[in-house]
Write a protein that holds these residues in place. Sequence first.
Motif, short mmCIF file in Angstrom:
data_model
loop_
_atom_site.label_atom_id
_atom_site.label_comp_id
_atom_site.label_asym_id
_atom_site.label_seq_id
_atom_site.Cartn_x
_atom_site.Cartn_y
_atom_site.Cartn_z
N GLU A 251 0.83 -1.20 0.00
CA GLU A 251 0.00 0.00 0.00
C GLU A 251 0.87 1.25 0.00
N CYS A 252 0.40 2.27 -0.70
CA CYS A 252 1.11 3.55 -0.73
C CYS A 252 0.07 4.66 -0.61
N TYR A 253 0.17 5.43 0.47
CA TYR A 253 -0.75 6.53 0.74
C TYR A 253 -0.02 7.85 0.48
N GLN A 254 -0.59 8.68 -0.37
CA GLN A 254 -0.04 10.01 -0.58
C GLN A 254 -0.37 10.86 0.65
N PRO A 255 0.41 11.93 0.91
CA PRO A 255 0.13 12.78 2.07
C PRO A 255 -1.35 13.22 2.08
N GLY A 256 -2.01 13.03 3.23
CA GLY A 256 -3.41 13.40 3.36
C GLY A 256 -4.40 12.35 2.88
N ALA A 257 -3.92 11.30 2.20
CA ALA A 257 -4.83 10.27 1.68
C ALA A 257 -5.56 9.59 2.83
N ASP A 258 -6.80 9.23 2.58
CA ASP A 258 -7.69 8.72 3.62
C ASP A 258 -8.62 7.68 3.01
#
Length: 182
Positions: A108-115
């Motif tokens: 998994e890869c979440y960009q800054p602020g991703a929710d």
Amino acid sequence: MSVDIGSRLRFVRIQHNLSQRELAKRAGVTNSTISLIESNSSNPSVGALKRILDGIPIGLAEFFAFEPGKPKKAFYAAEELVEIGKGKISYRQIGENLFGRSLQILAECYQPGADTGKVPLVHEGEEGGIVLRGRLEVTVDDERRILGPGDAYYFESRRPHRFRCVGPSVCEVVSACTPPSF
């Protein structure tokens, strides 16, 4: 003869690049209905199954006629991971065909602020993961923690949960859930 409708539906849905949410919307049912069927916690009537399959679209005869082969592959190059996420969250799944498998593993890869959304996720099974890079806020029921590299989580997925990238950098996680829920 017993047919694993849940695994078969999950296989067909993923083959058509549909999320549980998108299929539910197309079929006019709730997300939890799709999740319960795919985890074999609920057995749909023929009419309900037809309505769901119309959202793919695939006919009942075709749904029951095909025989997906069991995955035999044991190793996957980075470029062979299957992207099943979209937007600010990338979910790269190990293996394209999870038919007959009871474990789903994701990079998994979440960009800054991703929710994952304001509405908590709820589905049958268990899930766990370990943060490799960045900071991830994990909420399970009313408990909230911010996890950093090396920190991990593991819980029953029927407990309402949510994930959010906090801080200025990308967050990377390796996770697993059983049964596969995407």
